[in-house]
Design an enzyme around this catalytic site. Structure first.
Site, PDB file in Angstrom:
ATOM      1  N   ASP A  83      -9.216  -6.075  -4.779  1.00  0.00           N
ATOM      2  CA  ASP A  83      -8.679  -5.020  -3.920  1.00  0.00           C
ATOM      3  C   ASP A  83      -9.498  -3.749  -4.144  1.00  0.00           C
ATOM      4  O   ASP A  83      -9.473  -3.173  -5.230  1.00  0.00           O
ATOM      5  CB  ASP A  83      -7.207  -4.788  -4.265  1.00  0.00           C
ATOM      6  CG  ASP A  83      -6.517  -3.803  -3.332  1.00  0.00           C
ATOM      7  OD1 ASP A  83      -7.221  -3.045  -2.644  1.00  0.00           O
ATOM      8  OD2 ASP A  83      -5.277  -3.802  -3.298  1.00  0.00           O
ATOM      9  N   HIS A 135      -6.992  -6.037  -0.096  1.00  0.00           N
ATOM     10  CA  HIS A 135      -5.861  -5.128   0.094  1.00  0.00           C
ATOM     11  C   HIS A 135      -4.930  -5.555   1.237  1.00  0.00           C
ATOM     12  O   HIS A 135      -3.712  -5.623   1.070  1.00  0.00           O
ATOM     13  CB  HIS A 135      -6.381  -3.714   0.329  1.00  0.00           C
ATOM     14  CG  HIS A 135      -5.334  -2.660   0.239  1.00  0.00           C
ATOM     15  ND1 HIS A 135      -4.708  -2.329  -0.940  1.00  0.00           N
ATOM     16  CD2 HIS A 135      -4.786  -1.851   1.182  1.00  0.00           C
ATOM     17  CE1 HIS A 135      -3.835  -1.372  -0.728  1.00  0.00           C
ATOM     18  NE2 HIS A 135      -3.857  -1.059   0.556  1.00  0.00           N
ATOM     19  N   SER A 193       0.836  -1.201   0.000  1.00  0.00           N
ATOM     20  CA  SER A 193       0.000   0.000   0.000  1.00  0.00           C
ATOM     21  C   SER A 193       0.874   1.256   0.000  1.00  0.00           C
ATOM     22  O   SER A 193       1.675   1.458  -0.917  1.00  0.00           O
ATOM     23  CB  SER A 193      -0.947  -0.037   1.201  1.00  0.00           C
ATOM     24  OG  SER A 193      -1.944   0.952   1.091  1.00  0.00           O
TER      25      SER A 193
END
Length: 388
Positions: free
Chosen positions: A334, A365, A163
């Site tokens: 995601d 995610h 991320s």
């Protein structure tokens, strides 16, 4: 529910923060039986940072291998890589790598380091919060790379993150391209860059409207810290109780995708240390990217941009300058970083070594570091790519 019941639960929530027994990254590593070293260092703009290091596996002959730096996502600490015995930090260590766990400024280990000038751990209110994740990329990560190279003697390091932990290296290598020569492999797990495809449509209209209002608001506070002790948060302890555990897992699912069979222990570790303190400017920068669909520096508005960039429009990060080999992993389900946004990276990064697209199994995610099966999907793939 009457006022007495409300008072009871509010009391429980607030009092629990004083007896939560959460563990920090270094405690997790020691309890797992892996060797631990800890380092303190300083950025060019005078922030003190800290990294935990697992130099070799608890199995084998104590040989120290090639170094790899792991970066966590927004609001998180390095604990995401060591929260359970099959976490990525341990898998890489067992595969022969020298694992360095990065902490952003005022996050995890980094917020508990004494100021070398005063010998005192600075209070959050006394720090300079005038930074977004742009500064994390041009100051924090380069300092970490230089430290690892200095300590290990290797001329290059592997850098990986999930991320925001993938966003930071992208900005570093685009804005400070000389660091491409110091990165052996760039490991990107669901990296957030262009994010215009996420949270679109009528169901998210009011959310996006709220984000626009947040960006335009001048707050009288400079940072966000939702608990007096960010490493000892009451919600994490409540997640251990059966009646709350399901709620904790589902709340994480709502944030990052419902197709995600999380198991409870990593969620507990995240909630006992999450969210970490961060600057308002960092959150605004993230929302700017989410709403604009561009991968840009911080947007100060037309007048502010003229002062900072000599242009009314905020400049984009030029990822064509990133020459380090990139290993990219992303998932069909995601919500935060959907495949449509990853395709922009695939079309514009000049040196893609390999990609892993996860579309056959439930994987969202946070699955990259928190899923109960990530050690079967992500770990082996990364080890194979870093070993080749």
């Amino acid at each position: 529910m009457d006022i007495y019941k409300i008072y009871f639960w509010v009391t429980i929530l607030y009092s629990t923060q004083y007896f939560v027994s959460s563990k920090e990254t270094w405690e997790k590593i020691k309890d797992s039986g892996y060797p631990l070293k800890m380092y303190e260092y300083q950025t060019e703009d005078h922030f003190m940072l800290g990294m935990e290091r697992i130099p070799y596996s608890k199995y084998g002959n104590k040989t120290i291998g090639k170094p790899v730096i792991l970066l966590s996502g927004m609001f998180a600490t390095s604990i995401v890589y060591v929260s359970h015995n099959k976490s990525l930090g341990y898998l890489l260590s067992d595969a022969g790598f020298d694992v360095w766990l990065f902490n952003y400024r005022v996050t995890g280990m980094s917020k508990k380091i004494k100021d070398p000038r005063t010998g005192i751990i600075p209070k959050l209110s006394s720090l300079n919060w005038d930074y977004s994740f742009h500064e994390l990329a041009i100051y924090d990560l380069p300092a970490a790379i230089d430290l690892v190279i200095s300590v290990t003697g290797y001329s290059k390091v592997d850098v990986g993150g999930v991320s925001l932990g993938g966003t930071i290296p992208l900005i570093t290598l685009a804005e400070r391209p000389e660091y491409n020569k110091k990165v052996r492999n760039l490991v990107l797990m669901a990296p957030a860059s262009r994010m215009g495809s996420g949270y679109q449509g009528l169901p998210y209209y009011f959310i996006r409207a709220g984000l626009r209002r947040f960006i335009k608001t001048d707050f009288n506070f400079r940072y966000i810290s939702l608990n007096s002790d960010p490493d000892n948060i009451a919600v994490g302890q409540l997640c251990r109780l059966k009646m709350f555990g399901f709620i904790c897992v589902q709340s994480m699912n709502i944030i990052q995708g419902m197709y995600h069979p999380l198991h409870k222990e990593p969620v507990i570790d995240v909630f006992t240390t999450y969210p970490q303190p961060t600057s308002v400017k960092t959150v605004k920068h993230y929302f700017q990217l989410l709403l604009s669909g561009r991968f840009t520096n911080y947007d100060y508005g037309p007048i502010g941009n003229m002062a900072h960039y000599h242009s009314k429009q905020v400049p984009e990060y030029d990822i064509r300058k990133i020459t380090a080999p990139a290993i990219i992993m992303y998932s069909k389900r995601d919500n935060l970083v959907p495949p449509q946004d990853i395709k922009w990276l695939l079309n514009n990064l000049p040196n893609i070594k390999s990609t892993l697209y996860i579309d056959k199994i439930p994987f969202s995610h946070q699955s990259f570091v928190m899923d109960k099966n990530s050690h079967l999907v992500i770990g082996p793939y990364i080890v194979k790519q870093l070993s080749s």
